[in-house]
Scaffold this active site. Structure first.
Site, PDB file in Angstrom:
ATOM      1  N   TYR A  84      44.700  32.355  36.388  1.00  0.00           N
ATOM      2  CA  TYR A  84      43.839  32.341  35.208  1.00  0.00           C
ATOM      3  C   TYR A  84      44.379  31.360  34.159  1.00  0.00           C
ATOM      4  O   TYR A  84      45.373  30.680  34.392  1.00  0.00           O
ATOM      5  CB  TYR A  84      43.653  33.775  34.686  1.00  0.00           C
ATOM      6  CG  TYR A  84      42.961  34.640  35.733  1.00  0.00           C
ATOM      7  CD1 TYR A  84      41.682  34.316  36.185  1.00  0.00           C
ATOM      8  CD2 TYR A  84      43.602  35.728  36.331  1.00  0.00           C
ATOM      9  CE1 TYR A  84      41.051  35.067  37.169  1.00  0.00           C
ATOM     10  CE2 TYR A  84      42.974  36.486  37.318  1.00  0.00           C
ATOM     11  CZ  TYR A  84      41.699  36.143  37.731  1.00  0.00           C
ATOM     12  OH  TYR A  84      41.077  36.868  38.724  1.00  0.00           O
ATOM     13  N   ARG A 115      46.980  49.377  44.405  1.00  0.00           N
ATOM     14  CA  ARG A 115      46.158  49.992  45.456  1.00  0.00           C
ATOM     15  C   ARG A 115      46.653  51.378  45.841  1.00  0.00           C
ATOM     16  O   ARG A 115      45.848  52.262  46.164  1.00  0.00           O
ATOM     17  CB  ARG A 115      46.106  49.073  46.675  1.00  0.00           C
ATOM     18  CG  ARG A 115      45.265  47.831  46.402  1.00  0.00           C
ATOM     19  CD  ARG A 115      45.520  46.740  47.401  1.00  0.00           C
ATOM     20  NE  ARG A 115      46.877  46.207  47.280  1.00  0.00           N
ATOM     21  CZ  ARG A 115      47.355  45.214  48.015  1.00  0.00           C
ATOM     22  NH1 ARG A 115      46.588  44.650  48.929  1.00  0.00           N
ATOM     23  NH2 ARG A 115      48.589  44.772  47.832  1.00  0.00           N
ATOM     24  N   GLN A 123      45.693  44.868  29.435  1.00  0.00           N
ATOM     25  CA  GLN A 123      46.032  43.476  29.763  1.00  0.00           C
ATOM     26  C   GLN A 123      44.991  42.567  29.096  1.00  0.00           C
ATOM     27  O   GLN A 123      43.788  42.813  29.211  1.00  0.00           O
ATOM     28  CB  GLN A 123      45.997  43.280  31.274  1.00  0.00           C
ATOM     29  CG  GLN A 123      46.641  41.980  31.716  1.00  0.00           C
ATOM     30  CD  GLN A 123      46.555  41.782  33.210  1.00  0.00           C
ATOM     31  OE1 GLN A 123      45.474  41.854  33.791  1.00  0.00           O
ATOM     32  NE2 GLN A 123      47.679  41.518  33.844  1.00  0.00           N
ATOM     33  N   ARG A 138      52.474  39.124  32.223  1.00  0.00           N
ATOM     34  CA  ARG A 138      52.434  39.042  33.690  1.00  0.00           C
ATOM     35  C   ARG A 138      52.605  37.574  34.063  1.00  0.00           C
ATOM     36  O   ARG A 138      51.818  36.713  33.668  1.00  0.00           O
ATOM     37  CB  ARG A 138      51.128  39.590  34.252  1.00  0.00           C
ATOM     38  CG  ARG A 138      51.112  39.511  35.779  1.00  0.00           C
ATOM     39  CD  ARG A 138      50.017  40.317  36.419  1.00  0.00           C
ATOM     40  NE  ARG A 138      50.322  41.717  36.468  1.00  0.00           N
ATOM     41  CZ  ARG A 138      50.146  42.516  37.533  1.00  0.00           C
ATOM     42  NH1 ARG A 138      49.667  42.015  38.664  1.00  0.00           N
ATOM     43  NH2 ARG A 138      50.428  43.787  37.486  1.00  0.00           N
ATOM     44  N   SER A 160      49.239  49.731  37.552  1.00  0.00           N
ATOM     45  CA  SER A 160      49.023  48.293  37.369  1.00  0.00           C
ATOM     46  C   SER A 160      47.577  48.035  36.933  1.00  0.00           C
ATOM     47  O   SER A 160      46.672  48.768  37.346  1.00  0.00           O
ATOM     48  CB  SER A 160      49.291  47.614  38.719  1.00  0.00           C
ATOM     49  OG  SER A 160      49.622  46.270  38.567  1.00  0.00           O
ATOM     50  N   PRO A 161      47.351  46.995  36.115  1.00  0.00           N
ATOM     51  CA  PRO A 161      45.971  46.729  35.703  1.00  0.00           C
ATOM     52  C   PRO A 161      45.092  46.378  36.901  1.00  0.00           C
ATOM     53  O   PRO A 161      45.502  45.611  37.775  1.00  0.00           O
ATOM     54  CB  PRO A 161      46.103  45.534  34.753  1.00  0.00           C
ATOM     55  CG  PRO A 161      47.454  44.959  34.990  1.00  0.00           C
ATOM     56  CD  PRO A 161      48.309  46.061  35.524  1.00  0.00           C
ATOM     57  N   CYS A 188      41.039  45.273  37.634  1.00  0.00           N
ATOM     58  CA  CYS A 188      39.644  44.989  37.268  1.00  0.00           C
ATOM     59  C   CYS A 188      38.712  45.902  38.040  1.00  0.00           C
ATOM     60  O   CYS A 188      38.863  46.061  39.252  1.00  0.00           O
ATOM     61  CB  CYS A 188      39.276  43.560  37.647  1.00  0.00           C
ATOM     62  SG  CYS A 188      40.017  42.322  36.615  1.00  0.00           S
ATOM     63  N   ALA A 224      42.483  43.624  33.161  1.00  0.00           N
ATOM     64  CA  ALA A 224      42.389  42.361  32.445  1.00  0.00           C
ATOM     65  C   ALA A 224      41.123  42.365  31.602  1.00  0.00           C
ATOM     66  O   ALA A 224      40.015  42.498  32.116  1.00  0.00           O
ATOM     67  CB  ALA A 224      42.346  41.207  33.438  1.00  0.00           C
TER      68      ALA A 224
HETATM   69  C1  LIG Z   1      40.978  46.389  42.495  1.00  0.00           C
HETATM   70  C2  LIG Z   1      42.096  45.517  41.973  1.00  0.00           C
HETATM   71  C3  LIG Z   1      41.940  44.897  40.741  1.00  0.00           C
HETATM   72  C4  LIG Z   1      42.997  44.146  40.189  1.00  0.00           C
HETATM   73  N1  LIG Z   1      42.876  43.634  38.923  1.00  0.00           N
HETATM   74  C5  LIG Z   1      43.953  43.080  38.325  1.00  0.00           C
HETATM   75  C6  LIG Z   1      43.936  42.784  36.944  1.00  0.00           C
HETATM   76  O1  LIG Z   1      43.002  43.095  36.190  1.00  0.00           O
HETATM   77  N2  LIG Z   1      45.024  42.152  36.427  1.00  0.00           N
HETATM   78  C7  LIG Z   1      46.130  41.870  37.194  1.00  0.00           C
HETATM   79  O2  LIG Z   1      47.093  41.282  36.702  1.00  0.00           O
HETATM   80  N3  LIG Z   1      46.177  42.209  38.498  1.00  0.00           N
HETATM   81  C8  LIG Z   1      45.136  42.831  39.067  1.00  0.00           C
HETATM   82  N4  LIG Z   1      45.217  43.244  40.350  1.00  0.00           N
HETATM   83  C9  LIG Z   1      46.491  43.075  41.072  1.00  0.00           C
HETATM   84  C10 LIG Z   1      47.333  44.347  40.966  1.00  0.00           C
HETATM   85  O3  LIG Z   1      47.606  44.690  39.627  1.00  0.00           O
HETATM   86  C11 LIG Z   1      48.645  44.219  41.767  1.00  0.00           C
HETATM   87  O4  LIG Z   1      49.424  43.197  41.198  1.00  0.00           O
HETATM   88  C12 LIG Z   1      48.393  43.899  43.232  1.00  0.00           C
HETATM   89  O5  LIG Z   1      47.314  44.653  43.761  1.00  0.00           O
HETATM   90  C13 LIG Z   1      49.641  44.194  44.077  1.00  0.00           C
HETATM   91  O6  LIG Z   1      50.036  45.533  43.929  1.00  0.00           O
HETATM   92  P1  LIG Z   1      49.698  46.687  45.027  1.00  0.00           P
HETATM   93  O7  LIG Z   1      50.278  46.234  46.332  1.00  0.00           O
HETATM   94  O8  LIG Z   1      50.355  47.929  44.489  1.00  0.00           O
HETATM   95  O9  LIG Z   1      48.207  46.807  45.128  1.00  0.00           O
HETATM   96  C14 LIG Z   1      44.188  43.967  40.928  1.00  0.00           C
HETATM   97  C15 LIG Z   1      44.304  44.571  42.183  1.00  0.00           C
HETATM   98  C16 LIG Z   1      43.303  45.359  42.686  1.00  0.00           C
HETATM   99  C17 LIG Z   1      43.509  46.043  44.016  1.00  0.00           C
END
Ligand SMILES: Cc1cc2nc3c(=O)[nH]c(=O)nc-3n(C[C@H](O)[C@H](O)[C@H](O)COP(=O)(O)O)c2cc1C
Length: 400
Positions: A187, A330, A103, A235, A25-26, A28, A60
């Site tokens: 956003y 994560r 993204q 998304r 997953s993307p 930041c 992103a």
């Molecule tokens: C460090 C970090 C940065 C993230 N940056 C983005 C992002 O750039 N774009 C996005 O759509 N979601 C972002 N997310 C959300 C994740 O892509 C994901 O949707 C969210 O963490 C839930 O998934 P998980 O339980 O596997 O962590 C970010 C999450 C984390 C932990």
């Protein structure tokens, strides 16, 4: 012949063939300089391209300078950014067969924020730290402690559409396989979609069709220029978790529009439009039902995300037909070999890079000690190659 577990079945996403259903997953990293990828990104994305995932989506990346969330976010609006990304992708492709996506987004009223390293919960930049004027559909702040954004004019909207198309062209030049447009997490495009943040009465607001128009217009423009042999997705938000906000019925209506214009997939996330809402506690797989409903009611390929924790859970989501793909965030930071461990847990043999082949379950008795519950993996790939003497040896005590 044994059946390949659903998680490791290949998938045709638009024109892109993915080796399996696992997606990084993307995320930041707040580690860019002038929007340009840095050594950290080479390590981060390069490492995750060896996670066993079939697709890695880079964080992103803003379509314009003022669209960045923070000063440290990546962008795709300059030649320097495009060239650095191209070189990073070429490097990754020299050792990984994972498909590589990006993204694209604009932070809107949530731009000009402090990086995550400096904040605990999200916070606007103070003027002495280089804050900039933000834009949004309406002059409504994120909350009372955020600056009031400027309501976008027709010219701003035309510029934004052009910025998305220019960034998509740059993504193509850099060698990206997949574009995911960020229309969630509060956003700019989410701000247009939601009645909580879009109070416009012109073409770009009012009813649902008006609020959806900007995203739909951008996706039409991207569909026209982005090659069919690649993939294009969005998304989306499933719910604003607010009685007057977006609901799953709105998401279904939008997904039907996106399907009609040829978008290849949606990934169903939720929340984050405003800090003033109460979100139910996240539990494993908590957003999977959103992806399942979209898949069932629209026929669009869907990606599920949110607390998908291990291979068996991910496999059961795909097997149940709740999603076509699972995105892991994560979990991948915690275990950058998430896909290897998912494969071992499901008894699947996947390719390891030759440099790491001595850590394969069948080459290393330590694996059985660390993961005693994991079934034996039937090897059919590297173990069948002629032994190189260095790599494909059975486990030995002597380190080399
Ligand atoms: C460090 C970090 C940065 C993230 N940056 C983005 C992002 O750039 N774009 C996005 O759509 N979601 C972002 N997310 C959300 C994740 O892509 C994901 O949707 C969210 O963490 C839930 O998934 P998980 O339980 O596997 O962590 C970010 C999450 C984390 C932990």
């Amino acid at each position: 012949m044994t059946q390949v577990p659903s998680l490791f079945a290949p998938f045709q996403l638009g024109g892109l063939r993915l080796e399996n259903r696992i997606v990084v997953s993307p995320m930041c990293q707040y580690s860019g300089v002038d929007g340009v990828v840095q050594p950290w990104h080479r390590m981060h994305l390069g490492g995750l391209a060896l996670s066993g995932a079939g697709l890695v989506i880079a964080e992103a990346s803003a379509v314009s300078r003022d669209g960045r969330i923070t000063h440290e976010c990546l962008g795709l609006y300059s030649d320097a950014q495009t060239e650095a990304l191209a070189s990073l992708l070429a490097e990754i492709r020299s050792y990984s067969s994972a498909a590589l996506g990006i993204q694209l987004g604009h932070a809107g009223r949530r731009a000009s924020a402090r990086s995550i390293f400096a904040r605990s919960k999200g916070e606007a930049l103070p003027p002495d730290e280089g804050a900039w004027q933000t834009i949004a559909p309406s002059a409504l702040p994120v909350s009372t402690d955020w600056p009031v954004p400027r309501a976008m004019t027709e010219e701003d909207i035309a510029q934004l559409i052009d910025d998305f198309t220019a960034a998509a062209r740059r993504a193509g030049q850099a060698g990206i396989d997949l574009i995911e447009v960020h229309a969630a997490h509060g956003y700019l495009l989410h701000q247009f979609l939601s009645p909580l943040s879009n109070h416009r009465q012109d073409l770009w607001g009012g009813d649902q069709a008006g609020r959806n128009r900007l995203l739909v217009t951008i996706m039409e423009r991207l569909r026209a220029l982005w090659p069919r042999e690649k993939a294009l997705g969005v998304r989306m938000t499933s719910t604003d978790w607010h009685p007057d906000g977006l609901t799953m019925d709105d998401a279904v209506a939008l997904a039907l529009q996106l399907n009609a214009i040829g978008v290849d997939y949606v990934v169903m996330s939720a929340g984050n439009l405003s800090p003033d809402v109460r979100i139910p506690p996240a539990t494993p797989g908590h957003q999977v039902p959103f992806a399942a409903r979209i898949r069932r009611e629209t026929g669009l390929a869907t990606m599920a995300v949110g607390q998908i924790l291990n291979g068996p859970q991910a496999d059961s989501i795909i097997r149940a037909g709740d999603a076509d793909l699972v995105a892991i965030a994560r979990g991948m930071l915690d275990d950058p070999r998430w896909g290897w461990h998912a494969a071992a847990a499901l008894g699947v043999d996947i390719d390891y890079p030759p440099q790491y082949i001595r850590a394969r379950p069948n080459n290393w008795t330590g694996h059985a000690v660390l993961r005693p519950q994991t079934p034996a993996v039937t090897t059919s790939r590297q173990a069948d190659r002629p032994a190189s003497g260095l790599w494909d040896r059975p486990d030995t005590a002597a380190p080399r």
